[in-house]
Design a protein around this motif. Sequence first.
Motif, PDB file in Angstrom:
ATOM      1  N   LEU A   1      -1.759  -8.076   1.765  1.00 58.33           N
ATOM      2  CA  LEU A   1      -2.569  -6.855   1.784  1.00 58.33           C
ATOM      3  C   LEU A   1      -2.200  -5.936   0.623  1.00 58.33           C
ATOM      4  O   LEU A   1      -3.061  -5.291   0.023  1.00 58.33           O
ATOM      5  N   GLU A   2      -0.922  -5.886   0.297  1.00 53.89           N
ATOM      6  CA  GLU A   2      -0.467  -5.063  -0.819  1.00 53.89           C
ATOM      7  C   GLU A   2      -1.049  -5.572  -2.141  1.00 53.89           C
ATOM      8  O   GLU A   2      -1.455  -4.778  -2.999  1.00 53.89           O
ATOM      9  N   LEU A   3      -1.134  -6.875  -2.293  1.00 53.57           N
ATOM     10  CA  LEU A   3      -1.715  -7.461  -3.500  1.00 53.57           C
ATOM     11  C   LEU A   3      -3.214  -7.189  -3.576  1.00 53.57           C
ATOM     12  O   LEU A   3      -3.753  -6.915  -4.654  1.00 53.57           O
ATOM     13  N   LEU A   4      -3.892  -7.278  -2.439  1.00 55.92           N
ATOM     14  CA  LEU A   4      -5.318  -6.948  -2.403  1.00 55.92           C
ATOM     15  C   LEU A   4      -5.546  -5.501  -2.839  1.00 55.92           C
ATOM     16  O   LEU A   4      -6.453  -5.198  -3.621  1.00 55.92           O
ATOM     17  N   PHE A   5      -4.712  -4.605  -2.316  1.00 52.13           N
ATOM     18  CA  PHE A   5      -4.846  -3.197  -2.679  1.00 52.13           C
ATOM     19  C   PHE A   5      -4.556  -2.993  -4.165  1.00 52.13           C
ATOM     20  O   PHE A   5      -5.276  -2.264  -4.852  1.00 52.13           O
TER      21      PHE A   5
ATOM     22  N   SER B   1     -13.406   3.261  -6.414  1.00 52.02           N
ATOM     23  CA  SER B   1     -13.752   1.859  -6.595  1.00 52.02           C
ATOM     24  C   SER B   1     -15.241   1.636  -6.368  1.00 52.02           C
ATOM     25  O   SER B   1     -15.833   2.200  -5.452  1.00 52.02           O
ATOM     26  N   GLU B   2     -15.829   0.795  -7.216  1.00 49.79           N
ATOM     27  CA  GLU B   2     -17.221   0.393  -7.033  1.00 49.79           C
ATOM     28  C   GLU B   2     -17.313  -0.905  -6.245  1.00 49.79           C
ATOM     29  O   GLU B   2     -18.400  -1.358  -5.909  1.00 49.79           O
ATOM     30  N   SER B   3     -16.165  -1.522  -5.960  1.00 47.37           N
ATOM     31  CA  SER B   3     -16.145  -2.780  -5.219  1.00 47.37           C
ATOM     32  C   SER B   3     -16.119  -2.511  -3.717  1.00 47.37           C
ATOM     33  O   SER B   3     -15.787  -1.417  -3.272  1.00 47.37           O
TER      34      SER B   3
ATOM     35  N   ALA C   1      -7.529  -4.025  -6.316  1.00 45.77           N
ATOM     36  CA  ALA C   1      -8.625  -3.060  -6.245  1.00 45.77           C
ATOM     37  C   ALA C   1      -8.263  -1.769  -6.971  1.00 45.77           C
ATOM     38  O   ALA C   1      -9.093  -1.159  -7.649  1.00 45.77           O
ATOM     39  N   TRP C   2      -6.994  -1.360  -6.843  1.00 43.10           N
ATOM     40  CA  TRP C   2      -6.530  -0.140  -7.512  1.00 43.10           C
ATOM     41  C   TRP C   2      -6.628  -0.279  -9.031  1.00 43.10           C
ATOM     42  O   TRP C   2      -7.066   0.640  -9.729  1.00 43.10           O
ATOM     43  N   ALA C   3      -6.244  -1.423  -9.548  1.00 37.56           N
ATOM     44  CA  ALA C   3      -6.269  -1.650 -10.990  1.00 37.56           C
ATOM     45  C   ALA C   3      -7.686  -1.579 -11.545  1.00 37.56           C
ATOM     46  O   ALA C   3      -7.891  -1.186 -12.696  1.00 37.56           O
ATOM     47  N   ARG C   4      -8.671  -1.937 -10.726  1.00 38.02           N
ATOM     48  CA  ARG C   4     -10.068  -1.916 -11.187  1.00 38.02           C
ATOM     49  C   ARG C   4     -10.733  -0.566 -10.968  1.00 38.02           C
ATOM     50  O   ARG C   4     -11.856  -0.355 -11.444  1.00 38.02           O
ATOM     51  N   GLY C   5     -10.091   0.337 -10.229  1.00 41.17           N
ATOM     52  CA  GLY C   5     -10.701   1.631  -9.932  1.00 41.17           C
ATOM     53  C   GLY C   5     -10.627   2.583 -11.115  1.00 41.17           C
ATOM     54  O   GLY C   5      -9.858   2.390 -12.053  1.00 41.17           O
ATOM     55  N   ARG C   6     -11.436   3.633 -11.071  1.00 44.63           N
ATOM     56  CA  ARG C   6     -11.395   4.653 -12.116  1.00 44.63           C
ATOM     57  C   ARG C   6     -10.764   5.922 -11.568  1.00 44.63           C
ATOM     58  O   ARG C   6     -10.812   6.193 -10.367  1.00 44.63           O
ATOM     59  N   ARG C   7     -10.181   6.685 -12.438  1.00 46.01           N
ATOM     60  CA  ARG C   7      -9.514   7.912 -12.017  1.00 46.01           C
ATOM     61  C   ARG C   7     -10.529   8.873 -11.401  1.00 46.01           C
ATOM     62  O   ARG C   7     -11.685   8.934 -11.823  1.00 46.01           O
TER      63      ARG C   7
END
Length: 242
Positions: free
Chosen positions: A155-159, A115-117, A162-168
């Motif tokens: 917290l699960e929704l926050l994760f 993640s870049e966030s 962030a996961w959806a915006r991350g790159r492999r």
Amino acid sequence: MAEGHAAHLGEALLQARELIESTVSLYRRRPAEPAAPPTGIAALGEALERIVGGARYSVGVALAGPGEFTDSVLRLLTAQPPVAAVRLLGSAEVADASFAGLCVPPGRPLEARVSESELREIVVVDGVAALVRGAARGGGQQATVVHDVAAVRALELLFAGAWARGRRLVDHLGLSPRLRSALTRSILERLRAGHTDDTAARDLNVSLRTYRRHVAEIMRGLNASSRFQAGARAVELGLLPE
């Protein structure tokens, strides 16, 4: 029609974010439970073992930086029986320092993203328990174990967001350091915004020739044949938000 739908979606996302933040804030104001907050890396490790050791379905982990906490989490996850699916989300620093050399036992369902966030360091297990790490005080590792259903769900929704915006991880490791630089992101943002080369070069305080050279290098690094394709590829790799 499309603009109205986009506006409605944007408003819904903002409301969801406010709900999540208010839920977490409400939980923080509640009296602390006896199990929280553990202090010291040993106590923190015990708290991690308690919630991760009972995982049956899923474990989501967000790690902001390398250090004792990150090392403890990774050691614990690789030592656990391969029962629950594990998702690791880390900053670029964590990915380069820890994820790249992570030894994953055969058969373990583990996926890593970068993640870049800005990340909040959390561990969420089965949607029923979580550990939230706070700022260190007096040299100790401060953390809170959460069992409140609403707070864990937030917290699960926050994760998940962030996961959806991350790159492999594999995509991240294939990117050159130049493509992950702040300058590259600034150029990509201006390309996507439709700025002319003259305007973008002035904004970045570089010559027009230098700016165009950077653009050409970025396109080569992204294996893009056009600026539009470079922008799409940057979003796909998490270099730019959608």
